[in-house]
Design a protein around this motif. Structure first.
Motif: not given
Length: 377
Positions: A187-189, A192, A209, A211, A213
């Protein structure tokens, strides 16, 4: 030159390693073979953190051959001894925008007395090939290859092979720097937490998806119909649309300068293809869009940033700068010490690398890029 399939496979694996850094060893080992090198390494320099890096000891054969070289790499990461090396410091200051033969920038006395080279020679290591990739957020990524003492020096053919890979090392190196050479999650978490604004896109450019930012950059990066994404700056958005449409074409521009807007800092937007296992990590998506605000840093002077943005050679960068100053092509070519015919050839290459088609478009784009890194008034 290796065949197109082999070269394309290596490019895919470079982008795969951007998100799975444990694969850098295999990538560097293959690239080392292409350049006739004993080994390869990628390093991330940061003014506020220790050096990080990966080394090409992926296979049992290379591990046996390099069993005395690996300790040199580990010592390089754990000590500040490299700051006493004139060769390393020259590359750090020069930040070459293409692969260069390091020893060509040193005197015979410096080569003989360089403490890092004295240690390397003791285990059979000779010449070095290096390039530097300034990252807009302040890091400096370097990719280095070394030959055995018994082998001849690097020739133009070997350097050209590595220069063909440099744009891909640059894009993947930017991501590796922000992820601190650690593995990305699905995930792009993860991006982040690395302080990187990012979105995962489908092949058509639909946002799967994004994040927080990235969402905070709504003045510069905007949502469009049917889940798409666009840049508010028209010239930058045209480059983004082209890059999305041609994301499987290695000639597409994948780094785009975006001037500051409404109090937000200028950005560099990167589009990275998700290849091989990285494609699976991001649930079958096709691209990652990453936006990096440009921060002032001693490791990223503006000329290096511009050259890194568009993969311009030093000669191409000088010609482009002269054109931006209003010089006609004939005068700019003469000032760069090349013929008018060569200047036209350089200009065609600059057009291809920047995604522009006319000199006026090129000047407008580079003038907008010049604002990157300068504070807004």
């Amino acid at each position: 030159m290796p065949d197109d399939f082999m070269f394309g496979d290596l490019i895919d694996r470079i982008y795969e390693a951007a998100f799975l850094p444990e694969l850098w060893s295999q990538v560097l080992e293959t690239a080392a073979e292409l350049s006739g090198s004993a080994n390869g390494a990628i390093f991330v320099f940061n003014e506020n953190a220790p050096i990080r890096g990966r080394f090409s000891d992926a296979s049992p054969a290379s591990a046996e051959a390099l069993k005395h070289v690996r300790p040199l790499f580990d010592n390089f990461l754990s000590s500040d001894g490299w700051k006493l090396s004139p060769g390393i410091m020259r590359m750090y200051d020069l930040q070459p925008a293409s692969f260069v033969h390091v020893e060509s920038f040193m005197t015979p006395e410096e080569i003989a007395n360089d403490p890092q080279r004295i240690i390397a020679r003791a285990v059979g290591i000779g010449d070095n090939l290096c390039t530097a990739i300034p990252v807009p957020t302040g890091e400096l990524v370097t990719v280095v290859f070394q030959r055995w003492l018994k082998d001849p020096t690097y020739d133009r053919k070997a350097i050209d092979r590595m220069d063909a890979l440099r744009p891909h090392f640059a894009r993947a190196g930017m991501m590796a720097a922000r992820l601190r050479l650690e593995r990305a999650e699905a995930t792009v978490a993860a991006l982040q937490s690395a302080g990187l604004a990012a979105a995962v896109l489908s092949a058509s450019g639909r946002v799967l998806t994004a994040n927080a930012h990235l969402e905070q950059m709504s003045a510069a990066i905007i949502a469009t119909a049917h889940g798409g994404i666009a840049l508010a700056n028209p010239a930058a958005n045209a480059l983004l649309c082209e890059a999305i449409a041609r994301h499987r074409d290695d000639r597409a521009v994948r780094s785009i300068p975006v001037p500051g807007i409404e109090g937000q800092p200028p950005l560099v937007v990167h589009l990275l293809p998700l290849r091989r296992a990285a494609h699976d990590i991001f649930s079958g998506a096709d691209m990652v869009l990453a936006a990096t605000p440009v921060s002032a840093s001693a490791t990223v002077p503006a000329p290096s940033l511009l050259a890194g943005l568009f993969d311009l050679t030093p000669a191409e960068a000088r010609l482009a700068a002269a054109l931006c100053q209003g010089q006609p092509l004939k005068e700019a070519a003469a000032g760069a010490g090349i013929t008018f015919k060569s200047g036209r050839t350089y200009l065609e290459r600059i057009f291809a690398k920047t995604g522009t088609h006319q000199q006026s478009e090129l000047v407008a784009l580079l003038k907008s890029a010049e604002r990157i890194g300068r504070p807004e008034r």
